[in-house]
Scaffold this active site. Sequence first.
Site, short mmCIF file in Angstrom:
data_model
loop_
_atom_site.label_atom_id
_atom_site.label_comp_id
_atom_site.label_asym_id
_atom_site.label_seq_id
_atom_site.Cartn_x
_atom_site.Cartn_y
_atom_site.Cartn_z
N GLU A 1 0.91 -1.12 0.02
CA GLU A 1 -0.03 -0.06 -0.05
C GLU A 1 0.91 1.24 0.01
O GLU A 1 1.89 1.37 0.85
CB GLU A 1 -0.72 -0.12 1.29
CG GLU A 1 -1.87 1.28 1.38
CD GLU A 1 -2.56 1.56 2.61
OE1 GLU A 1 -2.02 0.81 3.77
OE2 GLU A 1 -3.55 2.44 2.48
N ARG B 1 5.46 -12.36 9.58
CA ARG B 1 6.11 -11.15 9.46
C ARG B 1 7.52 -11.46 10.23
O ARG B 1 7.48 -11.87 11.23
CB ARG B 1 5.23 -10.08 9.89
CG ARG B 1 5.89 -8.60 9.87
CD ARG B 1 4.83 -7.44 10.64
NE ARG B 1 5.69 -7.37 12.11
CZ ARG B 1 4.84 -6.79 12.79
NH1 ARG B 1 3.97 -5.90 12.48
NH2 ARG B 1 5.23 -6.86 14.13
N LYS C 1 4.59 0.36 9.17
CA LYS C 1 4.58 1.64 8.54
C LYS C 1 4.06 2.52 9.14
O LYS C 1 4.45 3.72 9.52
CB LYS C 1 3.89 1.37 6.99
CG LYS C 1 4.80 0.95 5.96
CD LYS C 1 4.26 1.24 4.53
CE LYS C 1 3.21 0.13 4.38
NZ LYS C 1 2.74 -0.19 3.07
#
Length: 560
Positions: free
Chosen positions: A35, A262, A272
């Site tokens: 994104e 992750r 982020k």
Amino acid sequence: MSETSKSLNFIEHIVEEDLRNSFPKENLRFRFPPEPNGYLHIGHASSIYLNFGLGLRYNAPVNLRFDDTNPAKEEQEFVDAIKRDVEWLGYTWDTERYASDYFQQLYDWALILIKEGKAYVDDQSSEEMATQKGTPTQAGTNSPNRNRSVKENLALFNQMKEGKFEEGTHVLRAKIDMTSSNMLMRDPIMYRVLHKAHHRTNTDWCIYPMYDWTHGESDYIEQVSHSFCTLEFAMHRELYDWFLDQVYDENKVRPRQREFARRNLSHTVVSKRKLAKLVETGVVSSWDDPRMPTISGLRRRGYTPESIYNFTDTIGIAKRDNLIDVSLLEFQIRNHLNKVAPRVMGVLDPLKVVLTNYPEGEEEWLDAENNPEDDNAGSRKVPFSRELYIEKEDFREEANKKFFRLKLGKEVRLKNGYIIKAESCTKDTDGNIIEVQCTYDPKSKSGSGTEESLRKVKGTLHWVSIKHAVEAEIRLYDRLFTDESPDTHKEKDFMDFVNPDSLQVIKGYLEPHLKEAKIGDRVQFQRLGYFCVDPDSTTEKLVFNKTVGLRDSWAKIAEK
RNA sequence: UGGCCCAUGGUGUAAUUGGCAACACUCCGGUUUUUGGUACCGUCAUUCAAGGUUCGAGUCCUUGUGGGCCAACCA
């Protein structure tokens, strides 16, 4: 990037099995779907490594797809930064795609769902809907709007699209199952009203599709065969499949979602949202601040693409929770730079040394090997004179036998130069040593082959001729957080663990040819570590970043 | 109280899919060295626990324990 007989990770095993079960190899297709709401970080490096690595392994296309369904958070700046970082890492995508390319298709499909009675417009408040949603242990209840007629839904949805409604007043929901044990299946929202300009579609749309409605369908449109995401999306898989069921054509490739863990790096955060907060609150100067675990921060810090590749390769891909020690990352950059970085001398904490028997005003240029690890690196000349700088910590008036450095009455070698002996030192009124007087052995010159030059002395010091030295700003970095896992404490915010001393700016004195160093150049300051020229550097003012220190076994001895 | 996922040295990942627990990092000890760097050598786990299946289990089954995730008009 070798693929030589390495053991496979669980994802590769899945692909191999699909191939064995006659999935056509030519239908293999992957994607990396960030994104554009921030910069890529070291966690993304694993996803990139996974997807593009698979592409390379099977000679399959890999798309770079921007998941840009939320104009409130996304910007062109981030799109540009992401492309730059993926390229810098050395990967090539097949085609550049955007979820926003599919807004019309998604809308058309939504119309079909409405017509089939599988979606409805809800105009309750978000609080009301949240209440009806139930809890993980308690079933939800149906919305009073769940059984609106198709005609009414179509009209309402059209009004949503036409901008007749305020944000937050109307949503389109999939009609699935309010009693599902999976909260995501309890009539998830497909569309919301957002009167915001999108960085690509501008004001064409004022309804935007949600992630779940977009992602699988985008994979399907691109005919992605294997869609990888992180573990926290595991529960979304059921919904991913449900949405796919609504549009799937048997003659096409059906994308499959798989989840991997992750990667968490110690003493930092990889999210982020959290990294954005560090930038917004000024804890760091920018997304590419050398302390940031972003790809651009690591690049500016002096990391190489090779070192990041080798890091992701050694940490692998798996499903369990992890906290990877930064030492694994640091090893890789030391390992790479050891082979390629030219050796130079620089003194960061200077102490003046005067060679009392070296003729005043005289100077000579000594040969210095550029890189003992690289036969082709050649050599350079470094100036030597009567007055030199050495590191403060390299001299003590007296010390035990473990101190292989300069002390009164003892000898050390100056790297590439002569053997010197400390005779005396002078102190200021506070008792700080400010100068050491030494004598040098004129016959001990490095490489001269004389008997004296072959003498073994305990230590070798780096140094710089004061008269010839160039000054530079040196930026030293420490870990950004004092806690190894700052964002896992339930009662404390990760910002509470910010290390106030993560940046130290000092002045250094370097051998003169470094004046020609260009932005991005990487060198080893011998005995200190690896450094690179920061983009802030100018011809008037050199700026170096410390990438990483050398392994320092003396520091461990000194601690004892 | 529901559902899903996970568990192999200090860290991360492997184990020919049921056949001698391997690799890298770190740590510690040593050799070499004009970088206390590099290189090289050595030490460090009977695989969360208890049962079961089997000639044989890290791998399969059961139970337990521990950890993570799931209720944003975020992705």
